[in-house]
Design a protein around this motif. Sequence first.
Motif, PDB file in Angstrom:
ATOM      1  N   VAL A  15       3.919  -2.037   3.321  1.00  0.00           N
ATOM      2  CA  VAL A  15       2.211  -2.070   3.232  1.00  0.00           C
ATOM      3  C   VAL A  15       1.757  -0.572   3.880  1.00  0.00           C
ATOM      4  O   VAL A  15       1.220  -0.016   3.058  1.00  0.00           O
ATOM      5  CB  VAL A  15       1.469  -3.322   3.483  1.00  0.00           C
ATOM      6  CG1 VAL A  15       0.089  -3.048   3.465  1.00  0.00           C
ATOM      7  CG2 VAL A  15       2.104  -4.365   2.805  1.00  0.00           C
ATOM      8  N   ALA A  16       2.051  -0.376   5.118  1.00  0.00           N
ATOM      9  CA  ALA A  16       1.851   0.814   5.704  1.00  0.00           C
ATOM     10  C   ALA A  16       2.210   2.001   5.186  1.00  0.00           C
ATOM     11  O   ALA A  16       1.601   3.073   4.965  1.00  0.00           O
ATOM     12  CB  ALA A  16       2.162   0.624   7.176  1.00  0.00           C
ATOM     13  N   ALA A  17       3.502   2.017   4.561  1.00  0.00           N
ATOM     14  CA  ALA A  17       4.066   3.106   3.902  1.00  0.00           C
ATOM     15  C   ALA A  17       3.164   3.530   2.854  1.00  0.00           C
ATOM     16  O   ALA A  17       3.063   4.495   2.332  1.00  0.00           O
ATOM     17  CB  ALA A  17       5.516   2.936   3.787  1.00  0.00           C
ATOM     18  N   ILE A  18       2.823   2.505   2.037  1.00  0.00           N
ATOM     19  CA  ILE A  18       2.051   2.561   0.885  1.00  0.00           C
ATOM     20  C   ILE A  18       0.763   3.099   0.954  1.00  0.00           C
ATOM     21  O   ILE A  18       0.209   4.324   0.353  1.00  0.00           O
ATOM     22  CB  ILE A  18       1.942   1.514  -0.055  1.00  0.00           C
ATOM     23  CG1 ILE A  18       3.361   0.931  -0.292  1.00  0.00           C
ATOM     24  CG2 ILE A  18       0.822   1.375  -1.334  1.00  0.00           C
ATOM     25  CD1 ILE A  18       3.177  -0.400  -1.398  1.00  0.00           C
ATOM     26  N   GLN A  19      -0.127   2.625   2.115  1.00  0.00           N
ATOM     27  CA  GLN A  19      -1.438   3.282   2.611  1.00  0.00           C
ATOM     28  C   GLN A  19      -1.226   4.816   2.949  1.00  0.00           C
ATOM     29  O   GLN A  19      -2.175   5.495   2.591  1.00  0.00           O
ATOM     30  CB  GLN A  19      -1.729   2.474   3.549  1.00  0.00           C
ATOM     31  CG  GLN A  19      -2.085   1.009   3.470  1.00  0.00           C
ATOM     32  CD  GLN A  19      -3.055   0.536   2.066  1.00  0.00           C
ATOM     33  OE1 GLN A  19      -3.699   1.551   1.718  1.00  0.00           O
ATOM     34  NE2 GLN A  19      -3.057  -0.653   1.820  1.00  0.00           N
ATOM     35  N   ILE A  20       0.131   5.098   3.498  1.00  0.00           N
ATOM     36  CA  ILE A  20      -0.117   6.376   4.001  1.00  0.00           C
ATOM     37  C   ILE A  20       0.424   7.627   2.961  1.00  0.00           C
ATOM     38  O   ILE A  20       0.001   8.537   2.767  1.00  0.00           O
ATOM     39  CB  ILE A  20       1.062   6.535   5.132  1.00  0.00           C
ATOM     40  CG1 ILE A  20       0.552   5.740   6.423  1.00  0.00           C
ATOM     41  CG2 ILE A  20       1.416   7.856   5.602  1.00  0.00           C
ATOM     42  CD1 ILE A  20       1.448   5.503   7.571  1.00  0.00           C
ATOM     43  N   LEU A  30       8.003  -8.269   8.868  1.00  0.00           N
ATOM     44  CA  LEU A  30       8.286  -6.851   8.254  1.00  0.00           C
ATOM     45  C   LEU A  30       7.177  -6.452   7.271  1.00  0.00           C
ATOM     46  O   LEU A  30       7.794  -5.231   6.679  1.00  0.00           O
ATOM     47  CB  LEU A  30       9.781  -6.860   8.169  1.00  0.00           C
ATOM     48  CG  LEU A  30      10.765  -7.184   9.032  1.00  0.00           C
ATOM     49  CD1 LEU A  30      12.045  -7.053   8.463  1.00  0.00           C
ATOM     50  CD2 LEU A  30      10.685  -6.409  10.320  1.00  0.00           C
ATOM     51  N   TRP A  31       6.521  -7.116   6.876  1.00  0.00           N
ATOM     52  CA  TRP A  31       5.604  -6.782   5.468  1.00  0.00           C
ATOM     53  C   TRP A  31       4.942  -5.747   5.992  1.00  0.00           C
ATOM     54  O   TRP A  31       4.575  -4.902   5.045  1.00  0.00           O
ATOM     55  CB  TRP A  31       4.969  -8.002   4.999  1.00  0.00           C
ATOM     56  CG  TRP A  31       4.199  -7.729   3.897  1.00  0.00           C
ATOM     57  CD1 TRP A  31       2.857  -7.805   3.483  1.00  0.00           C
ATOM     58  CD2 TRP A  31       4.918  -7.674   2.362  1.00  0.00           C
ATOM     59  NE1 TRP A  31       2.605  -7.306   2.118  1.00  0.00           N
ATOM     60  CE2 TRP A  31       3.693  -7.304   1.675  1.00  0.00           C
ATOM     61  CE3 TRP A  31       6.166  -7.461   1.960  1.00  0.00           C
ATOM     62  CZ2 TRP A  31       4.147  -7.157   0.201  1.00  0.00           C
ATOM     63  CZ3 TRP A  31       6.287  -7.252   0.839  1.00  0.00           C
ATOM     64  CH2 TRP A  31       5.322  -7.107  -0.392  1.00  0.00           C
ATOM     65  N   SER A  32       4.552  -5.486   7.102  1.00  0.00           N
ATOM     66  CA  SER A  32       3.765  -4.234   7.487  1.00  0.00           C
ATOM     67  C   SER A  32       4.486  -2.935   7.063  1.00  0.00           C
ATOM     68  O   SER A  32       3.455  -1.966   7.018  1.00  0.00           O
ATOM     69  CB  SER A  32       3.487  -4.205   8.978  1.00  0.00           C
ATOM     70  OG  SER A  32       4.559  -4.225   9.834  1.00  0.00           O
ATOM     71  N   VAL A  33       5.724  -2.834   6.968  1.00  0.00           N
ATOM     72  CA  VAL A  33       6.222  -1.645   6.830  1.00  0.00           C
ATOM     73  C   VAL A  33       6.177  -1.133   5.623  1.00  0.00           C
ATOM     74  O   VAL A  33       5.539   0.073   5.143  1.00  0.00           O
ATOM     75  CB  VAL A  33       8.057  -1.636   7.099  1.00  0.00           C
ATOM     76  CG1 VAL A  33       8.590  -0.509   6.624  1.00  0.00           C
ATOM     77  CG2 VAL A  33       8.256  -2.228   8.367  1.00  0.00           C
TER      78      VAL A  33
END
Length: 932
Positions: free
Chosen positions: A574-579, A569-572
């Motif tokens: 990290v991806a949110a921060i990138q966006i 679930l770490w992608s959630v």
Amino acid sequence: MRNDMDASLKRLFEQDDNYGGDSNSTSFDEDTTVEKDVDSVVTVIWFNCFFLILIMLLHNFLKWNIPSIYMGRNNHVSQVRQMDPIPASWLPLSWVRQVMKVSWREVRIVAGLDAYMLLRFLHMCGSIAAVSSFWAMAILWPIYCNGGENNQEGWYVYSIANVTKGSEYLWAPTVFMWLFTAYTIRTIDRELRHYVDLRMEFLGRGDMDIAKQYHYSLMVEKIPIPLRSDKALFDYFNALFPGKVHSANAVRKVPDLQSRISRRKETVKRLEKALAFYASTGRRPTHQAGRGRCRCCGIECAPYTIKDSEPICDDDDHDDQSNLVRVARSRKGERVDSIRYYRQLLDDINVEVSELQQEANVLAEAGNYRLSAEDWISRVLRLDVFSYEVAQSSFDRASTWRTLSGPSVPSPEEESTIDGDKLSLAGETDVSSLNLAEPLVKHREHHDVVDHARPGMELKGKNIFEQTFRVLGGTFLLTTLSSFRRNIDVVVDTVTGASTSSTGFVTFNDLCTVTAAASAPLTVEPNTLIVAIAPEPRDLIFENVVVDLDTVEAKKKSASLLVAFGALLWSVPVAAIQIWCTSDSLSEVNGFHWMANSENERVANFINGWLPVVTIMCLMQLLPLLFQELGIHYEGRKTFSSVEESILKRYFIYQLANVYVTVTSYSIFDSLSDIIEDPTDTPKILGRSLPTVVGYFVSLVATKTLIGVPSSMMRWGALLRYGLLRALFCSKSRLTQRELDTVYREQKLKYGREYPSFLLVVIICQCYATIAPIILPFGALFFWFAALVFKMQVLHVFTPVYESGGVLFTVACNRVLVGLIFGQLTLIGYLSLRDGYLQSTALVPLLFMTYFSLRYNVQEYETPSTNLTMERAQEIDKYETAAAVREFDEYAYRQPILTEPLAVPLPYRREQRQASITTIAEEETLPNTVML
């Protein structure tokens, strides 16, 4: 000068405003790439340089004004380990020259093997990155610049994206990856050989701060119930190694004593607080009994008032029993004399602690001499036949544990029946009724020991009905219940709080015996008497030592599943921060619309390049704290080094996920519209997006180099804590000596957090070493700068609180190879997308070579380094052991709470004699006292 550097960086990182090209080109429109543009990269680098200068100036100023934080190591180590202080200078990097002059040998002696191997790891990674950078610039950069796609600029010029699909130039990254892998494996092998040599020296002769006895000791897990006492454990090992055992200590479960000790420590602290108030003001303090107190960073406030109040007892009243009764009768809210109140309370607790210690020590020496919980299931089920069989099998197993003298239990031949009502749980026994001279089991012939386990022997001597019962499945039923009973015993032992523990320590008289005992299995019984070289006492978490090994292992498995689920679930986040951490996203928030204006382009570039990096770095800092709590309080790991190892392994998983989640999130989210428009081009779109993320990672590595590494010098946590305590407790005169020690405490190097931080850069370099090798110089700069900064800190800042002998070094090296495998897989996949199928096939053997190298390192270096070699043990025994054994202490591994003497408060100041405090406190001298 700044304009020249700015222009040069722009020429290096410059991109086209519009990436054109046909379908075979890797160029694409600027809206479909998330590559950091030149202004963002330049802005991030300049801001990081400015912040670096600011940190260096601030560190240089604080170093001389708060030396306890930045130069306080010499205050906490022995004289042999002290370093010459750095000369005073206002130059920010004045310490560099002196630190560089310190040899590797001196670093190992002064800082210890743990810190030494951390520096060797940085040196190893720096060498790999520097050598790879040189050959990448000499070979890959020219090939990529002339790779056939000459319409590429910016990052693409120095990446594999500038090579035409299916071109022969794709052999260049393939050959480079082979050389890069071979050099990495060879460099790690050399460092591991060096580590094993140092590890053998550590296991044989130890460290100057560690007593030699600890290298002659074993930690024993899964001790069977009949051996859970000092004498029984000693006799068992003395039977295996006659005359070679020095002492044995069985660990006891003493929760009542532990709670009394904790209460006594709080009482001593409050008594010291009252004495400090009296010493600084000259007036006796009073307080309201039972009133709560505020606490900050381990220091309590002093809710005292100075007023005339009736004391609990007169000065000439020496009736201790009367005083204790009057203390006990003090009602909550009643105002009492603080010094006398806590003095009498401390005397009361000292008496309770002494009684509990005496009881626990008697049980530890005598142990459990009955069958105890062996028949717990039979007592519940009331099955007489099953009870007899369980007892029979228990005594049969006990015969393999002890063949010579020791404490005894009755045999089935001596007692035809076993009264379950007289059996008690583990450790609950009447010691006065025990015969310590009686052997544990009677001698049995050697053929009996072999024959009793043969299938079918249970039918011998049984009547026809019992034989029929067993043949029809009764034996299977009984053995299944017996196995279930053993598992239940572990649970019962934990839930009921039995006084015996399945852990113990044994000290031998020579290293050869220790090596033999640690290397050979002691018994044929599965999951019984598991031994390993004992850690030093400073490394032990004694509150967790009493936990059964099976319980710890079960919780480790559940914790690992939880960590793995979190990694998925770490992608959630990290991806949110990138966006979300971009100027475009923030401009949609009320109050930040100004970011959308073209006039604020430089600010927007700074936000796009710096904010996502710093946000992810801050988020990652929370993970080690979570993993530490998980290892200590949930899993119950028994050593601090084991906790740090768990942090390293789990933190590495999230670092690995962080890199590849960033890659995929950038590629997928930025190219989402193109994928929706033409799903058949998904591999091609993702393939051309992969190199573009290198801009983000350049910003990340640059930020870690110019801000992250210098920030470790600032010790922000210790500085904030120091400032908070000085602000809240501005009157130093009213602080006790213990509280002053807390304010100026030593700084610890947390290896479980630092290794994964370095491994993150390793993973990034391995992922882009051939795809976009421009990352390699930034990685080399990071490792060399980190090695210099941490070398200064281990010599002048960090104080070793325990020494594990560099056990985390092999774990970190193996993680480097794991990251290398992921880097190879990334290149194989990317070459396939670039129509380099033959090149991808040529890289497949690298995966197997790296994997077998990883297994080789585990088998040849990591596993053998856990025990001393017999050759080295014999050499040390011949010349040094005789002198070392004379200094051994039979209670070295006895739990501290069992040997802790009576407590008295520390003096108001360390330089004062104890007599002055005794006069102030009007205390009588107590025998066998200790300063807590």
